[in-house]
Design a protein around this motif. Structure first.
Motif, short mmCIF file in Angstrom:
data_model
loop_
_atom_site.label_atom_id
_atom_site.label_comp_id
_atom_site.label_asym_id
_atom_site.label_seq_id
_atom_site.Cartn_x
_atom_site.Cartn_y
_atom_site.Cartn_z
N TYR B 99 -4.58 6.70 9.76
CA TYR B 99 -4.65 5.82 8.59
C TYR B 99 -6.09 5.75 8.07
O TYR B 99 -6.31 5.75 6.86
N VAL B 103 -6.04 7.24 4.44
CA VAL B 103 -5.93 6.17 3.45
C VAL B 103 -7.30 5.68 3.00
O VAL B 103 -7.51 5.38 1.83
N ASP B 104 -8.25 5.62 3.94
CA ASP B 104 -9.54 5.04 3.62
C ASP B 104 -10.58 6.04 3.14
O ASP B 104 -11.45 5.70 2.34
N LEU B 172 1.71 6.35 2.29
CA LEU B 172 0.88 5.18 1.99
C LEU B 172 -0.34 5.57 1.17
O LEU B 172 -0.72 4.88 0.22
N CYS B 173 -0.95 6.71 1.51
CA CYS B 173 -2.08 7.22 0.74
C CYS B 173 -1.69 7.42 -0.71
O CYS B 173 -2.36 6.95 -1.63
N ARG B 176 -0.57 4.00 -2.57
CA ARG B 176 -1.66 3.09 -2.93
C ARG B 176 -2.46 3.61 -4.12
O ARG B 176 -3.07 2.82 -4.85
N GLU B 186 -1.85 -5.32 -2.12
CA GLU B 186 -2.09 -5.63 -0.71
C GLU B 186 -0.88 -6.32 -0.06
O GLU B 186 -0.62 -6.14 1.13
N VAL B 191 -1.79 -2.27 4.74
CA VAL B 191 -2.06 -1.14 5.64
C VAL B 191 -1.87 -1.50 7.10
O VAL B 191 -1.17 -0.80 7.84
N GLU B 192 -2.47 -2.62 7.53
CA GLU B 192 -2.43 -2.94 8.96
C GLU B 192 -1.01 -3.21 9.47
O GLU B 192 -0.61 -2.71 10.52
N ARG B 195 0.90 0.03 9.54
CA ARG B 195 0.40 0.88 10.62
C ARG B 195 0.92 0.42 11.98
O ARG B 195 1.43 1.24 12.77
#
Lengths: 209, 209
Positions: B99, B103-104, B172-173, B176, B186, B191-192, B195
DNA sequence: GTCTATACAAGGATAGAC
DNA sequence: GTCTATCCTTGTATAGAC
């Protein structure tokens, strides 16, 4: 009183043809790189004539990107309501239909394009979410809920199961577009094998007992 | 013999700055809509000066899109080799790191952009696959294989598990970015929570016994 | 509804001075 | 290494005839 396809001025077919051609080109090249000249050329008319049907490139894109949401999910809704299926078979069919919708159809293949233009066309992204993505999610979740109520499925973490169901489908849609130039695409990302294996995993997660 | 960052002519920092700015703009607007004028403006130089550092827009894009593959996966490889972890905890950490990577980080967020330009830059798509995607897959599969060999994990369908692990991350990538304009992003795609729930599902599928 | 002709802006790229 | 000035192409969009 004519026999054509529904509007009095008879330009309906031409408009639909423009949307068809433009959609294919937007999907292939992205919004900015798909030019009106090229669209006109493939339709077989002059660039200026496009402006008789759409006031701007932006309007044409919105028409392309918001077309076909309803049609894309009708088969999925039918699976939910089919009384001849067991809960397990219903879930299998529904997941298989997700692959048809999101990997094979133009509407489903829009995802990377929507991502590209989401800041420029926020209303398109919003429509895509409400009328396409969330409808599919709602149908799948209802199939699961009904199965739980009947004792076919065990209680489960809805958020996790939702992402485990839709994640691999959307990933396959994106990956097959990212790696379209690879000759070994079918060997590397075989839709049927991935789909069947994916179904088995989901059923192991939700099956009762 | 100077104290700067590694090249004799001292233009290294400016080049890196251009790549940094251009990458952000390509990610935001797509390849065609990100203009050299705008890139130059944000760097603080004139458009023509870009051509001292890169021979063309295409070359600049290739530099942006193939930068940072190695760096993106080092932490993941470290998790694979960490002897202080149990197999189960290693798998959890590795998935969490997926993730972070996808994602980040800018490298991971390139996926929709690569899809957009895959026909125009097939060599970029190929590098992305070989040096980024397949490296992550190989590390995860090796963590699973070692766990199976030690009896921590049960034998499983490798293809299905692979897609159940990577699918939700890539989805998710993409999601978002597609729905970045939504104010409730959000809440809708946290995300959390996704995940952690995803990790639980994967462990239920591979755990022995 | 389609055409020709054209306006106008913006983009990528090059030449050559400093 | 950066600048100014310029070239050429392409793109969106409009005007007005047929």
């Amino acid at each position: 009183m004519n026999a054509s396809s529904g509007t009095s001025d008879g330009n309906f077919d031409r408009r639909a043809e423009i949307v068809r051609v433009a959609t294919a080109l937007f999907l292939e090249k992205g919004y900015a790189a798909a030019s009106l000249s090229r669209i006109a050329e493939e339709v077989g008319i002059r660039k200026a004539s496009l402006y008789h049907h759409f006031p701007s490139k932006e309007a044409l894109f919105v028409a392309c990107a918001t077309d076909g949401f309803e049609e894309a999910v009708v088969a999925l809704a039918a699976i939910r309501e089919d009384p001849s299926l067991t809960d397990e078979e219903r879930l299998r069919r529904a997941i298989a239909q997700l692959y048809v919708i999101n990997v094979d159809s133009n509407t489903g293949r829009m995802s990377p394009l929507i991502a590209e233009v989401s800041l420029r066309f926020p209303e398109v992204a919003r429509a895509f979410r409400k009328e396409f993505i969330e409808r599919q999610h709602a149908i799948l979740m209802e199939i699961l809920d009904r199965g739980v109520a009947r004792g076919s499925f065990a209680a489960h973490d809805r958020l996790g199961v939702e992402h485990v169901i839709f994640g691999p489908v959307v990933n396959l849609c994106l990956s097959r577009q990212m790696f379209a130039p690879c000759e070994d695409l079918e060997d590397w990302l075989p839709v049927e094998r991935i789909r069947d294996s994916h179904c088995d995993m989901v059923l192991r997660l939700v099956r009762a007992g």
